[in-house]
Design a protein around this motif. Sequence first.
Motif, PDB file in Angstrom:
ATOM      1  N   GLN A  40      30.955  29.336  41.107  1.00  0.00           N
ATOM      2  CA  GLN A  40      31.446  28.934  42.422  1.00  0.00           C
ATOM      3  C   GLN A  40      32.662  29.759  42.832  1.00  0.00           C
ATOM      4  OE1 GLN A  40      31.834  24.693  41.678  1.00  0.00           O
ATOM      5  NE2 GLN A  40      30.091  24.310  43.026  1.00  0.00           N
ATOM      6  N   ARG A  41      33.592  29.974  41.919  1.00  0.00           N
ATOM      7  CA  ARG A  41      34.775  30.790  42.210  1.00  0.00           C
ATOM      8  C   ARG A  41      34.333  32.216  42.553  1.00  0.00           C
ATOM      9  NH1 ARG A  41      40.329  31.998  41.251  1.00  0.00           N
ATOM     10  NH2 ARG A  41      40.572  34.084  40.398  1.00  0.00           N
ATOM     11  N   HIS A  42      33.392  32.739  41.787  1.00  0.00           N
ATOM     12  CA  HIS A  42      32.920  34.110  41.992  1.00  0.00           C
ATOM     13  C   HIS A  42      32.299  34.280  43.379  1.00  0.00           C
ATOM     14  CE1 HIS A  42      30.443  37.728  41.438  1.00  0.00           C
ATOM     15  NE2 HIS A  42      31.396  38.088  40.596  1.00  0.00           N
ATOM     16  N   ARG A  43      31.565  33.263  43.835  1.00  0.00           N
ATOM     17  CA  ARG A  43      30.940  33.325  45.166  1.00  0.00           C
ATOM     18  C   ARG A  43      32.000  33.464  46.265  1.00  0.00           C
ATOM     19  NH1 ARG A  43      26.486  30.114  43.131  1.00  0.00           N
ATOM     20  NH2 ARG A  43      27.687  28.219  43.172  1.00  0.00           N
ATOM     21  N   ALA A  44      33.178  32.911  46.021  1.00  0.00           N
ATOM     22  CA  ALA A  44      34.244  32.963  47.025  1.00  0.00           C
ATOM     23  C   ALA A  44      34.992  34.301  47.020  1.00  0.00           C
ATOM     24  CB  ALA A  44      35.234  31.822  46.783  1.00  0.00           C
ATOM     25  N   LEU A  45      34.782  35.114  45.979  1.00  0.00           N
ATOM     26  CA  LEU A  45      35.463  36.405  45.901  1.00  0.00           C
ATOM     27  C   LEU A  45      34.770  37.426  46.805  1.00  0.00           C
ATOM     28  CD1 LEU A  45      36.004  36.653  42.032  1.00  0.00           C
ATOM     29  CD2 LEU A  45      37.653  35.893  43.767  1.00  0.00           C
ATOM     30  N   ASP A  46      35.522  38.397  47.238  1.00  0.00           N
ATOM     31  CA  ASP A  46      34.968  39.471  48.065  1.00  0.00           C
ATOM     32  C   ASP A  46      34.703  40.686  47.167  1.00  0.00           C
ATOM     33  OD1 ASP A  46      34.200  41.095  50.178  1.00  0.00           O
ATOM     34  OD2 ASP A  46      36.264  41.612  50.711  1.00  0.00           O
ATOM     35  N   ILE A  47      33.674  40.609  46.330  1.00  0.00           N
ATOM     36  CA  ILE A  47      33.322  41.695  45.421  1.00  0.00           C
ATOM     37  C   ILE A  47      32.553  42.746  46.216  1.00  0.00           C
ATOM     38  CG2 ILE A  47      32.139  42.334  43.278  1.00  0.00           C
ATOM     39  CD1 ILE A  47      34.488  40.330  42.946  1.00  0.00           C
ATOM     40  N   GLN A  55      41.965  34.964  33.255  1.00  0.00           N
ATOM     41  CA  GLN A  55      41.247  34.774  34.514  1.00  0.00           C
ATOM     42  C   GLN A  55      40.342  35.964  34.803  1.00  0.00           C
ATOM     43  OE1 GLN A  55      41.221  31.858  36.435  1.00  0.00           O
ATOM     44  NE2 GLN A  55      39.429  32.944  37.212  1.00  0.00           N
ATOM     45  N   GLN A  56      40.774  37.147  34.450  1.00  0.00           N
ATOM     46  CA  GLN A  56      39.930  38.330  34.615  1.00  0.00           C
ATOM     47  C   GLN A  56      38.635  38.164  33.825  1.00  0.00           C
ATOM     48  OE1 GLN A  56      42.372  41.552  33.251  1.00  0.00           O
ATOM     49  NE2 GLN A  56      43.457  41.762  35.201  1.00  0.00           N
ATOM     50  N   VAL A  57      38.754  37.700  32.593  1.00  0.00           N
ATOM     51  CA  VAL A  57      37.571  37.489  31.749  1.00  0.00           C
ATOM     52  C   VAL A  57      36.642  36.470  32.399  1.00  0.00           C
ATOM     53  CG1 VAL A  57      36.777  36.553  29.534  1.00  0.00           C
ATOM     54  CG2 VAL A  57      38.654  38.197  29.590  1.00  0.00           C
ATOM     55  N   ARG A  58      37.192  35.365  32.875  1.00  0.00           N
ATOM     56  CA  ARG A  58      36.352  34.342  33.514  1.00  0.00           C
ATOM     57  C   ARG A  58      35.652  34.904  34.747  1.00  0.00           C
ATOM     58  NH1 ARG A  58      40.593  31.119  31.678  1.00  0.00           N
ATOM     59  NH2 ARG A  58      41.732  31.221  33.640  1.00  0.00           N
ATOM     60  N   ASP A  59      36.382  35.666  35.569  1.00  0.00           N
ATOM     61  CA  ASP A  59      35.782  36.213  36.779  1.00  0.00           C
ATOM     62  C   ASP A  59      34.719  37.269  36.458  1.00  0.00           C
ATOM     63  OD1 ASP A  59      37.332  34.577  38.405  1.00  0.00           O
ATOM     64  OD2 ASP A  59      38.887  36.092  38.703  1.00  0.00           O
ATOM     65  N   LEU A  60      34.987  38.107  35.490  1.00  0.00           N
ATOM     66  CA  LEU A  60      34.017  39.137  35.117  1.00  0.00           C
ATOM     67  C   LEU A  60      32.771  38.555  34.470  1.00  0.00           C
ATOM     68  CD1 LEU A  60      36.357  41.893  33.626  1.00  0.00           C
ATOM     69  CD2 LEU A  60      34.995  42.073  35.715  1.00  0.00           C
ATOM     70  N   SER A  61      32.909  37.403  33.829  1.00  0.00           N
ATOM     71  CA  SER A  61      31.793  36.830  33.072  1.00  0.00           C
ATOM     72  C   SER A  61      30.576  36.525  33.937  1.00  0.00           C
ATOM     73  CB  SER A  61      32.224  35.564  32.334  1.00  0.00           C
ATOM     74  OG  SER A  61      32.451  34.495  33.244  1.00  0.00           O
ATOM     75  N   VAL A  62      30.765  36.324  35.219  1.00  0.00           N
ATOM     76  CA  VAL A  62      29.652  35.943  36.086  1.00  0.00           C
ATOM     77  C   VAL A  62      28.676  37.102  36.273  1.00  0.00           C
ATOM     78  CG1 VAL A  62      29.013  35.069  38.366  1.00  0.00           C
ATOM     79  CG2 VAL A  62      31.071  34.201  37.231  1.00  0.00           C
ATOM     80  N   GLU A  63      29.173  38.300  36.468  1.00  0.00           N
ATOM     81  CA  GLU A  63      28.285  39.450  36.682  1.00  0.00           C
ATOM     82  C   GLU A  63      28.286  40.457  35.544  1.00  0.00           C
ATOM     83  OE1 GLU A  63      28.850  41.456  40.370  1.00  0.00           O
ATOM     84  OE2 GLU A  63      28.208  39.729  41.547  1.00  0.00           O
ATOM     85  N   HIS A  64      29.238  40.359  34.644  1.00  0.00           N
ATOM     86  CA  HIS A  64      29.377  41.371  33.590  1.00  0.00           C
ATOM     87  C   HIS A  64      29.442  40.737  32.199  1.00  0.00           C
ATOM     88  CE1 HIS A  64      30.042  44.279  36.782  1.00  0.00           C
ATOM     89  NE2 HIS A  64      30.874  43.406  37.320  1.00  0.00           N
ATOM     90  N   LEU A  75      32.980  48.967  29.940  1.00  0.00           N
ATOM     91  CA  LEU A  75      33.267  48.116  31.100  1.00  0.00           C
ATOM     92  C   LEU A  75      33.564  48.973  32.329  1.00  0.00           C
ATOM     93  CD1 LEU A  75      33.675  45.365  32.392  1.00  0.00           C
ATOM     94  CD2 LEU A  75      36.068  45.458  31.637  1.00  0.00           C
ATOM     95  N   PHE A  76      34.324  50.034  32.155  1.00  0.00           N
ATOM     96  CA  PHE A  76      34.650  50.921  33.265  1.00  0.00           C
ATOM     97  C   PHE A  76      33.373  51.413  33.950  1.00  0.00           C
ATOM     98  CE2 PHE A  76      35.260  55.244  34.857  1.00  0.00           C
ATOM     99  CZ  PHE A  76      36.313  55.058  35.739  1.00  0.00           C
ATOM    100  N   ARG A  77      32.432  51.887  33.177  1.00  0.00           N
ATOM    101  CA  ARG A  77      31.180  52.399  33.744  1.00  0.00           C
ATOM    102  C   ARG A  77      30.405  51.309  34.471  1.00  0.00           C
ATOM    103  NH1 ARG A  77      28.636  56.499  29.348  1.00  0.00           N
ATOM    104  NH2 ARG A  77      29.957  58.266  29.897  1.00  0.00           N
ATOM    105  N   GLU A  78      30.383  50.141  33.886  1.00  0.00           N
ATOM    106  CA  GLU A  78      29.644  49.063  34.545  1.00  0.00           C
ATOM    107  C   GLU A  78      30.309  48.680  35.866  1.00  0.00           C
ATOM    108  OE1 GLU A  78      28.442  44.550  33.626  1.00  0.00           O
ATOM    109  OE2 GLU A  78      27.722  46.048  32.199  1.00  0.00           O
ATOM    110  N   LEU A  79      31.619  48.594  35.871  1.00  0.00           N
ATOM    111  CA  LEU A  79      32.327  48.267  37.101  1.00  0.00           C
ATOM    112  C   LEU A  79      32.180  49.373  38.145  1.00  0.00           C
ATOM    113  CD1 LEU A  79      35.611  46.737  35.674  1.00  0.00           C
ATOM    114  CD2 LEU A  79      33.880  45.529  37.018  1.00  0.00           C
ATOM    115  N   LEU A  80      32.182  50.599  37.673  1.00  0.00           N
ATOM    116  CA  LEU A  80      32.050  51.736  38.577  1.00  0.00           C
ATOM    117  C   LEU A  80      30.615  51.886  39.068  1.00  0.00           C
ATOM    118  CD1 LEU A  80      33.863  54.034  39.679  1.00  0.00           C
ATOM    119  CD2 LEU A  80      33.036  55.433  37.783  1.00  0.00           C
TER     120      LEU A  80
END
Length: 187
Positions: free
Chosen positions: A64-71, A124-133, A170-175
């Motif tokens: 739910q938090r991730h849906r509210a982010l502007d990724i 918090q970074q770990v929690r946010d990244l966990s949804v897509e990564h 992680l860098f490559r996946e984010l990029l």
Amino acid sequence: MSTGTVVAIVIALAVLLALVVMVSRLTMRRRRLRQRFGPEYDRAVETDGAGRRSAERELHAREQRHRALDIRELPPEARERYTMEWKSAEERFVDQPRQSVDDADHLVTRLMGDRGYPTDGYEQQVRDLSVEHANTLEHYRAAHEVNVRNQDGSATTEELRGAMVHYRTLFRELLGNQQRDTRYGAA
């Protein structure tokens, strides 16, 4: 059969059907969370002392938090800039491994911010990244752990090399860059 018996059977069947629907929904939700979070699902269940349901509520809250982010995706020029900065950090590793790992950590954090992830605090970074990564999250945890030891000077050069490999994943996946590079070991 009496009317009372028929009513009791109908009520029992309705309750049974409601239980089957409820169990089915919970099973489908659990399966969806397992697929979405992969190894992070098991980690959340194991580390959350309150049990599976509590861990699943936490994972659902992350969604739910991730849906509210502007990724967002990066524009090509930003991707190119990050790629060049990453190459520079890797090239410095031979002469300055400690600084290179610290640079990699800052670069990954900046990249996360530019993609729209909040960057206030590692947990918090770990929690946010966990949804897509979720599948690369262990790389981030391992790299971060070494970088913490790097800050007090206790990380070995081999650990620093490993941290660079983990950060690179992680860098490559984010990029969004899926090229393989085995300069510091298997990615």
